[in-house]
Scaffold this active site. Sequence first.
Site, PDB file in Angstrom:
ATOM      1  CG  HIS A 165      -6.538  -1.711  -5.895  1.00 35.62           C
ATOM      2  ND1 HIS A 165      -5.329  -2.025  -5.327  1.00 35.62           N
ATOM      3  CD2 HIS A 165      -7.009  -0.646  -5.207  1.00 35.62           C
ATOM      4  CE1 HIS A 165      -5.060  -1.181  -4.353  1.00 35.62           C
ATOM      5  NE2 HIS A 165      -6.069  -0.332  -4.248  1.00 35.62           N
ATOM      6  CE1 TYR A 189     -21.987  14.089 -15.257  1.00 31.09           C
ATOM      7  CE2 TYR A 189     -21.032  14.138 -13.062  1.00 31.09           C
ATOM      8  CZ  TYR A 189     -22.141  14.153 -13.881  1.00 31.09           C
ATOM      9  OH  TYR A 189     -23.399  14.236 -13.343  1.00 31.09           O
ATOM     10  NE  ARG A 199      -3.448   0.073   2.767  1.00 32.41           N
ATOM     11  CZ  ARG A 199      -4.180  -0.118   3.853  1.00 32.41           C
ATOM     12  NH1 ARG A 199      -4.244   0.834   4.775  1.00 32.41           N
ATOM     13  NH2 ARG A 199      -4.833  -1.240   4.038  1.00 32.41           N
TER      14      ARG A 199
END
Length: 748
Positions: free
Chosen positions: A84, A128, A38
């Site tokens: 993921h 968008y 991570r």
Amino acid sequence: MGKPFEPPSDHGGIESVELKAALEERYLAYALSTIMHRALPDARDGLKPVHRRILYGMRLLRLDPNTAFKKCAKIVGDVMGDFHPHGDQAIYDALVRLSQDFAQRYPLVDGQGNFGNIDGDGPAAYRYTEARLTEVARLLLDGIDEDAVDFRPSYNGEKDEPVVLPGAFPNLLANGSQGIAVGMATSIPPHNAAELCDAALYLITHPTATSEQLTSFVKGPDFPTGGIVVDSAEAIAEAYRTGRGAFRVRARWTREDLGRGAWNVVVTEIPYGVPKARLIEKMAELLTERKLPLLADVRDESAEDVRIVLEPRSRTVDPVVLMESLFRLTELESRFSLNMNVLVSGQVPRVVGLAEALREWLDHRRTVLQRRSRHRLAQIEKRLEILGGLLIVYLDLDQVIRIIREEDEPKAELMRYFQLTEVQANAILDTRLRSLRKLEEMELKREQAALTAEKADLDALLGSEALQWKSIAAQVRAVKKTFGPETPLGRRRTTLENPPDTSDLDLAEAMIEREPITVIVSQKGWIRSLKGHVADLSGVQFKGDDALKLSFPTETTAKLLVLASNGKVFTLDAAKLPGGRGFGDPIRLMADLDEGTDIVTVWPYRAGAKLLFGTIDGRGFTTGSDGLVANTRKGKQVVALDGAAVVTHCVEVGEGDHVAACGENRLLVVFPLTEIPEMARGKGVRLQRYRESTLAYLTVFKLAEGLTWPDSAGRTRSVVGEELAKWVGHRGTVGIMAPRGFPRSNRP
């Protein structure tokens, strides 16, 4: 009473474990997961797992730099479903950051739509926005389909994901990285790719080069938002050697002339990682709280480029002093820490220096080169085997067709008749009829010769370490050419300057708003300030039986010098004096005065002024005021005293050339100022000799203008010229009775 509780004999599959051991085991697993999967980047490709999965997922979607954009919702969905499983928002945030040119020195994602801005505003929703890979990302992925790196199963075992990317770009240092793991963190600033390539090329030819040597190529960080690094070259070299340190980054500013003496400061670049909106908001708050007295207004006139206009309070303000005060109080100057804590070989977290970080990348590039070369070699050998079979059967295509049409097992017959391998036989059987017309002998032999030559080159490459490093150097040079200093993306944005010399700038004074005040000191040592220059103090109230001792006009930026009877001089800030509404505060609360010590006088410090001290036993010396300023409450011991002697007088020399001293016995002596030595500290010399008297009056004046004093009626009396001649003598004498009209108190 019931029976006592008895635990069941059958534990039902429950196992007893020690709590401490269980917590340690689980916390260690969590810590390792955070460190490895991570927070820390891999030293080879400079990526964390989420970034690596995003780039690989976009590669599978064929989002190359020259293709059309695709919705980020599609990218996020595929990455989350295949690689993921940590939430769509976390993936989208990472994707957005990879596309922001103010966050990434070399963006890995080309975004279309609202991807946030330097003000700190967030991006639009992923339904968008659209994205595709950049050329930098293509370099990182180059060769991933050629067995360049290892793959491992994804979290659900349905697909494979790369353990590391081939990394043909020095991404770890070029884009930097930040992350917080368990018990460790990483913070790597961005750097200039062309400089990194130069350093890597030097490291190839000089494998034992140190980080200090490489700093001749890598001058320092190169932030996407520009700015100025104001650390010394020695400090930067030490940070790169150890892998730990910090860089001071300042905003870039210019003085914009508005005509007629007016000017503004225009900030065009701000420190990396500082949201512009937060910066301006903080400056506005400080302005409202009157903590930026040199600044009148701040305006954000930014469009595509940063333009922050700072309007000074007065045109007489020094712009350097203005900016130094802002650098101290605002994020126009920030510190970016360096902690190059990375996963070495993808497994071991360790803090590395500049040389080791580049060596990790170069060694990885060599491994990738070897693996791609072996992969290509295997392809060539397979093709050469097929070409050999095609050349065998080329001369007898009719027999090949007959065998295929008539034999029940054509592959076995082809292998027997033409002495072919199974691979060659399969290749012939898989050949389409339309391709038979293309099977020209010359063309097959030409392809065979080219592949044979390529195979020889690859064999030589794999057998020679020197050739491998030569090939890697050529690749690095190609990267440098693509991102060279003459390109818009490769041009250095952050400049490096030596730390500014602010020793001659009184920033403490600059931070205080300059206002006129009147300082009042009472007989009992209480001090306060009134706003403005107040001439009439008749209305000023004092506590109890206290009364006015002295007053003088000054400004809030001034320093006040306090002379105590024990010969110490203390320094007070006029801006910190209590206001005039009350009785003020005792000076003892502001300075460490000894018990039984009185305040002799207080006066505003003036640079370069010369002062005359006098003690009750008639000793004294002159000294410069610059050496009297103290930075602590303890003050400075200036006058050394004998026995019960105390300091009684301190007068400013000014343009005077003679000294007048008078004792309680009304004996007056006048002598040249040159007879008194100038000392930094000490007892001084004898000013006037006494038998049973003490010093009552001490002043410095111009002999040509005469000795002047006010009488009890308020008139000015003076003794000039020949009238004064009989008192003029030498220091250390007893003196002559004071002239007529001299005050009976001996204190004009």
